[in-house]
Write a protein that holds these residues in place. Sequence first.
Motif, PDB file in Angstrom:
ATOM      1  N   UNK A 188       0.812  -1.208   0.000  1.00 61.63           N
ATOM      2  CA  UNK A 188       0.000   0.000   0.000  1.00 61.63           C
ATOM      3  C   UNK A 188       0.844   1.256   0.000  1.00 61.63           C
ATOM      4  N   UNK A 189       1.865   1.301   0.836  1.00 52.90           N
ATOM      5  CA  UNK A 189       2.738   2.476   0.886  1.00 52.90           C
ATOM      6  C   UNK A 189       3.475   2.634  -0.441  1.00 52.90           C
ATOM      7  N   UNK A 190       3.979   1.534  -0.988  1.00 50.04           N
ATOM      8  CA  UNK A 190       4.647   1.605  -2.285  1.00 50.04           C
ATOM      9  C   UNK A 190       3.709   2.152  -3.352  1.00 50.04           C
ATOM     10  N   UNK A 191       2.492   1.639  -3.408  1.00 51.04           N
ATOM     11  CA  UNK A 191       1.542   2.074  -4.428  1.00 51.04           C
ATOM     12  C   UNK A 191       1.235   3.555  -4.316  1.00 51.04           C
ATOM     13  N   UNK A 192       1.029   4.034  -3.113  1.00 48.87           N
ATOM     14  CA  UNK A 192       0.627   5.426  -2.907  1.00 48.87           C
ATOM     15  C   UNK A 192       1.726   6.394  -3.331  1.00 48.87           C
ATOM     16  N   UNK A 193       2.997   6.006  -3.149  1.00 49.22           N
ATOM     17  CA  UNK A 193       4.104   6.919  -3.454  1.00 49.22           C
ATOM     18  C   UNK A 193       4.963   6.438  -4.623  1.00 49.22           C
ATOM     19  N   UNK A 194       4.427   5.557  -5.441  1.00 53.55           N
ATOM     20  CA  UNK A 194       5.216   4.934  -6.499  1.00 53.55           C
ATOM     21  C   UNK A 194       5.705   5.943  -7.535  1.00 53.55           C
ATOM     22  N   UNK A 195       5.013   7.055  -7.664  1.00 57.08           N
ATOM     23  CA  UNK A 195       5.374   8.070  -8.655  1.00 57.08           C
ATOM     24  C   UNK A 195       5.857   9.363  -8.000  1.00 57.08           C
ATOM     25  N   UNK A 196       6.225   9.280  -6.742  1.00 56.31           N
ATOM     26  CA  UNK A 196       6.674  10.469  -6.010  1.00 56.31           C
ATOM     27  C   UNK A 196       8.156  10.321  -5.676  1.00 56.31           C
ATOM     28  N   UNK A 197       9.038  11.072  -6.341  1.00 54.46           N
ATOM     29  CA  UNK A 197      10.473  10.907  -6.116  1.00 54.46           C
ATOM     30  C   UNK A 197      10.945  11.374  -4.742  1.00 54.46           C
ATOM     31  N   UNK A 198      10.055  12.014  -3.987  1.00 56.12           N
ATOM     32  CA  UNK A 198      10.439  12.481  -2.649  1.00 56.12           C
ATOM     33  C   UNK A 198      10.393  11.365  -1.615  1.00 56.12           C
ATOM     34  N   UNK A 199       9.776  10.218  -1.977  1.00 59.49           N
ATOM     35  CA  UNK A 199       9.590   9.128  -1.023  1.00 59.49           C
ATOM     36  C   UNK A 199      10.261   7.867  -1.551  1.00 59.49           C
ATOM     37  N   UNK A 200      11.229   7.389  -0.796  1.00 60.07           N
ATOM     38  CA  UNK A 200      11.896   6.120  -1.080  1.00 60.07           C
ATOM     39  C   UNK A 200      11.216   5.030  -0.260  1.00 60.07           C
ATOM     40  N   UNK A 201      10.781   3.954  -0.914  1.00 67.46           N
ATOM     41  CA  UNK A 201      10.219   2.818  -0.187  1.00 67.46           C
ATOM     42  C   UNK A 201      11.126   1.610  -0.361  1.00 67.46           C
ATOM     43  N   UNK A 202      11.473   0.985   0.762  1.00 64.95           N
ATOM     44  CA  UNK A 202      12.284  -0.230   0.765  1.00 64.95           C
ATOM     45  C   UNK A 202      11.516  -1.284   1.535  1.00 64.95           C
ATOM     46  N   UNK A 203      11.372  -2.467   0.962  1.00 69.92           N
ATOM     47  CA  UNK A 203      10.650  -3.547   1.639  1.00 69.92           C
ATOM     48  C   UNK A 203      11.435  -4.844   1.530  1.00 69.92           C
ATOM     49  N   UNK A 204      11.705  -5.454   2.692  1.00 67.24           N
ATOM     50  CA  UNK A 204      12.220  -6.821   2.757  1.00 67.24           C
ATOM     51  C   UNK A 204      11.074  -7.702   3.207  1.00 67.24           C
ATOM     52  N   UNK A 205      10.848  -8.819   2.498  1.00 69.61           N
ATOM     53  CA  UNK A 205       9.653  -9.606   2.771  1.00 69.61           C
ATOM     54  C   UNK A 205       9.809 -11.005   2.192  1.00 69.61           C
ATOM     55  N   UNK A 206       8.951 -11.900   2.642  1.00 71.28           N
ATOM     56  CA  UNK A 206       8.908 -13.225   2.040  1.00 71.28           C
ATOM     57  C   UNK A 206       8.431 -13.107   0.595  1.00 71.28           C
TER      58      UNK A 206
END
Length: 303
Positions: A173-191
Amino acid sequence: MADDTVVVWDEALLTYDMGDHPLDPVRVELTMALARELGVLDRPGVRLVKPEPADDALLTRVHDPAYLDAVRAAPRDPLFAGFGLGTSDNPVFDGMHEASALIAGATVAAAEAVWRGEARRAVNVAGGLHHAMPARAAGFCVYNDPAVAIARLLDLGAQRIAYVDVDVHHGDGVQEIFYRDPRVLTISLHETPLALFPGTGFPDETGGPGAEGTAVNVPLPPGVGDAGWQRAFHAVVPSVLRAFRPQVLVTQCGADGHRSDPLADLRLSVDGQRATYRTLRALADELCDGRWIATGGGGYALV
């Protein structure tokens, strides 16, 4: 002098209660009880703050107004369907909007305290509802409190926000919401999404047009334990954060990567998870002058 740590808490946060459901609020209640028993909340520099619910102006920074209307209406209509509500993952419950808005407000309060210099670190242990989409509930999550808090930080003037998600599930959800916003870096480690909900978080998900490279995903195979997790984390997270140079760090610290969690298949220990959090704190100190907003998340092994 600013407090070292703000803990945003109110017993009313326990009203986010879906009934006979894996996301039992007792996990949050026990967390706070243990913190009190160990004296964590009595340490110098730790301050408890009571949250206020996020209003519609805050929630609609990331959620559609029609979705808010649906969340309000659903508990009054036994035949309600749509918007991801009324499913086994996201059953409708009384006071759903109010409880969800309070969790979002708690994470916003944590973010504001850090950004305004009232604390170096702040935490909402009831937060971390990272699967909620702009117009849809998903994965036990109604309103996406980390995303609402990030949007609030942007409104307050932040230009570079890093979000690191170490829940066993992809922070979709967080990735989707900010996927086109260069001000927000999202990093996810997951199964790996090949084996676990939500089926996203592949390495080739790297950011939308104008924000290429601001989404980073590290999927791990079932059975990975502390050594494999730490190797993956340290191979990616510190260098990416240093390249991005965030002003503030926001994290989702779900405990469901623990080896006893019944809903997932990673094999982390409490000590391994603690090592991750200590590294995140060190990175916040190094890169963000200590500005770190932490939220809780999933975790059923110890309930």
